[in-house]
Scaffold this active site. Structure first.
Site, PDB file in Angstrom:
ATOM      1  N   LEU A   1      -6.239 -36.682  25.508  1.00 24.63           N
ATOM      2  CA  LEU A   1      -7.332 -37.455  25.233  1.00 24.63           C
ATOM      3  C   LEU A   1      -7.730 -38.479  26.026  1.00 24.63           C
ATOM      4  O   LEU A   1      -6.702 -39.303  26.479  1.00 24.63           O
ATOM      5  CB  LEU A   1      -7.176 -38.024  23.893  1.00 24.63           C
ATOM      6  CG  LEU A   1      -8.404 -38.715  23.267  1.00 24.63           C
ATOM      7  CD1 LEU A   1      -9.788 -37.482  22.782  1.00 24.63           C
ATOM      8  CD2 LEU A   1      -8.203 -39.472  21.984  1.00 24.63           C
TER       9      LEU A   1
ATOM     10  N   GLU B   1       0.935 -37.131  25.873  1.00 27.69           N
ATOM     11  CA  GLU B   1       0.413 -38.305  25.171  1.00 27.69           C
ATOM     12  C   GLU B   1       1.310 -38.587  24.067  1.00 27.69           C
ATOM     13  O   GLU B   1       2.021 -37.618  23.564  1.00 27.69           O
ATOM     14  CB  GLU B   1      -0.901 -38.211  25.142  1.00 27.69           C
ATOM     15  CG  GLU B   1      -1.708 -37.247  24.166  1.00 27.69           C
ATOM     16  CD  GLU B   1      -3.164 -37.046  23.893  1.00 27.69           C
ATOM     17  OE1 GLU B   1      -3.806 -38.139  24.095  1.00 27.69           O
ATOM     18  OE2 GLU B   1      -3.491 -36.052  23.832  1.00 27.69           O
TER      19      GLU B   1
ATOM     20  N   LYS C   1     -12.374 -35.096  21.037  1.00 25.26           N
ATOM     21  CA  LYS C   1     -11.812 -35.749  20.216  1.00 25.26           C
ATOM     22  C   LYS C   1     -12.234 -34.978  18.650  1.00 25.26           C
ATOM     23  O   LYS C   1     -13.082 -35.609  17.932  1.00 25.26           O
ATOM     24  CB  LYS C   1     -12.077 -37.027  20.093  1.00 25.26           C
ATOM     25  CG  LYS C   1     -11.300 -37.987  19.129  1.00 25.26           C
ATOM     26  CD  LYS C   1     -11.357 -39.506  19.446  1.00 25.26           C
ATOM     27  CE  LYS C   1     -10.707 -40.576  18.478  1.00 25.26           C
ATOM     28  NZ  LYS C   1      -9.209 -40.349  18.235  1.00 25.26           N
TER      29      LYS C   1
ATOM     30  N   TYR D   1     -14.786 -37.244  15.865  1.00 30.26           N
ATOM     31  CA  TYR D   1     -14.639 -38.301  15.398  1.00 30.26           C
ATOM     32  C   TYR D   1     -14.291 -39.554  16.275  1.00 30.26           C
ATOM     33  O   TYR D   1     -13.733 -39.154  17.326  1.00 30.26           O
ATOM     34  CB  TYR D   1     -13.494 -38.421  14.157  1.00 30.26           C
ATOM     35  CG  TYR D   1     -11.913 -38.408  14.771  1.00 30.26           C
ATOM     36  CD1 TYR D   1     -11.377 -37.422  15.250  1.00 30.26           C
ATOM     37  CD2 TYR D   1     -11.217 -39.703  14.632  1.00 30.26           C
ATOM     38  CE1 TYR D   1     -10.146 -37.131  15.665  1.00 30.26           C
ATOM     39  CE2 TYR D   1      -9.919 -39.535  15.152  1.00 30.26           C
ATOM     40  CZ  TYR D   1      -9.524 -38.414  15.634  1.00 30.26           C
ATOM     41  OH  TYR D   1      -8.125 -38.377  16.290  1.00 30.26           O
TER      42      TYR D   1
HETATM   43  N1  PLP Z   1      -4.543 -40.050  22.079  1.00 32.25           N
HETATM   44  C1  PLP Z   1      -4.758 -39.351  20.858  1.00 32.25           C
HETATM   45  C2  PLP Z   1      -4.336 -37.696  20.732  1.00 32.25           C
HETATM   46  C3  PLP Z   1      -5.437 -39.922  19.914  1.00 32.25           C
HETATM   47  O1  PLP Z   1      -5.651 -39.363  18.673  1.00 32.25           O
HETATM   48  C4  PLP Z   1      -5.732 -41.273  20.365  1.00 32.25           C
HETATM   49  C5  PLP Z   1      -6.496 -42.260  19.053  1.00 32.25           C
HETATM   50  O2  PLP Z   1      -6.871 -41.862  18.220  1.00 32.25           O
HETATM   51  C6  PLP Z   1      -5.466 -41.950  21.457  1.00 32.25           C
HETATM   52  C7  PLP Z   1      -4.848 -40.972  22.362  1.00 32.25           C
HETATM   53  C8  PLP Z   1      -5.970 -43.315  22.010  1.00 32.25           C
HETATM   54  O3  PLP Z   1      -7.389 -43.109  21.932  1.00 32.25           O
HETATM   55  P1  PLP Z   1      -8.090 -44.638  21.872  1.00 32.25           P
HETATM   56  O4  PLP Z   1      -7.624 -45.465  22.768  1.00 32.25           O
HETATM   57  O5  PLP Z   1      -9.613 -44.403  22.237  1.00 32.25           O
HETATM   58  O6  PLP Z   1      -7.969 -45.058  20.584  1.00 32.25           O
END
Ligand code: PLP
Length: 287
Positions: A207, A182, A149, A33
């Site tokens: 991620l 994270e 993701k 997603y």
């Molecule tokens: N880390 C995780 C586990 C996430 O689910 C997300 C976003 O959904 C992020 C980091 C931040 O990613 P982004 O800046 O692409 O929204």
């Protein structure tokens, strides 16, 4: 609440938007997603999301169900049909529907494509974005490919719930060596005791956030001192500032970690400068 959803090629009323019980997204989290921020009715900072979506599909050995121009068009159309001005567009792709069995089904299976869009609560976004939020640290119990993701988010869900039950907005996940990977749904940053903007280097452990990438660019443009390195829970407690990034949160200050104030317990100058820069570049554009 979204009123119209895009499901497998059709725009349907939200109440009737559904997938089959044997969808592999439901049965196995065999699905990926993206959540893309919407500002002023437009998806913003989109390209990194489509890059990551293509990569996530490749890593799961799934195809692109349609090209990125078509996906982007449908995401934008879903935003338009739901009259979302500020919010998030959500895109999910699963391997499709097949008799429940672990190995991949036949290769020509039709993938499931779902797109929804929903608004932010503006008062809440303003309060957390400007006033800052609390985070709680907890063990990172996720699988070994957090760089993909996928919708296999149960460990993230449990962590976020534990954080909320403790009165915190976000969970910061900590690996077996004591380093922060994270947030449950955000990337984690500190401005360390020496004033260096610090976020963990990319690997299979976290991620590759799109907002993280954009904010690194904004920091470089401003000649900030930046390090992509791991930081420990002890480092977070000595940090001058801390913040989280994600499509839905932009740059959001963290003002306490495990109940202890970060710095003087108020959003710090580096965090505020990056939040302002992000909003000026992507959110206030033609507002
Ligand atoms: N880390 C995780 C586990 C996430 O689910 C997300 C976003 O959904 C992020 C980091 C931040 O990613 P982004 O800046 O692409 O929204």
């Amino acid at each position: 609440m979204s009123r119209i959803a895009f499901v497998n090629g059709a725009y349907v009323p939200f109440a009737h938007a559904s997938v089959h019980v044997e969808d592999r997204g439901l049965q196995f989290a065999d699905s990926i997603y993206e959540g893309i921020a919407v500002a002023n009715g437009r998806c913003i900072d989109e390209e990194p999301h489509w890059d990551r979506l293509e990569r996530s599909l490749r890593e799961l050995r799934q195809a692109m169900p349609m090209d990125r121009t078509a996906l982007s068009w449908h995401a934008q159309e879903t935003v338009r049909r739901n009259r979302v001005r500020h919010g998030v567009a959500y895109v999910q792709i699963t391997r499709g529907v097949a008799r429940r069995d672990h190995p991949f089904p036949r290769a020509d299976l039709l993938q499931t494509v779902i797109i929804t869009a929903r608004r932010f609560d503006p008062a809440r976004a303003k309060a957390s974005g400007e006033g800052g939020v609390a985070v709680k640290t907890m063990p990172d119990i996720r699988w070994g490919r957090r760089d993909i993701k996928t919708t296999a988010l149960i460990a993230n869900v449990l962590a976020k719930q534990a954080a909320r039950e403790a009165g915190a907005y976000e969970a910061w996940l900590v690996d077996e060596q004591g380093f922060v990977t994270e947030g449950a749904s955000t990337n984690a940053w500190i401005v360390d005791a020496d004033g260096v903007l610090t976020t963990r280097a990319l690997s299979h452990a976290l991620l590759p956030g799109c907002t993280r990438k954009t904010v690194l660019g904004l920091a470089a443009d401003r000649q900030m001192r930046v390090a992509e390195r791991s930081f420990s829970v002890a480092d977070t407690k000595a940090a001058r500032e801390a913040f989280i990034t994600s499509a839905g949160n932009y740059v959001t200050p963290v003002i306490s970690i495990d109940g202890q104030p970060v710095g003087d317990g108020k959003p710090g100058p580096v965090t505020q400068a990056l939040r302002r820069a992000y909003i000026e570049e992507f959110v206030e554009i033609d507002a």
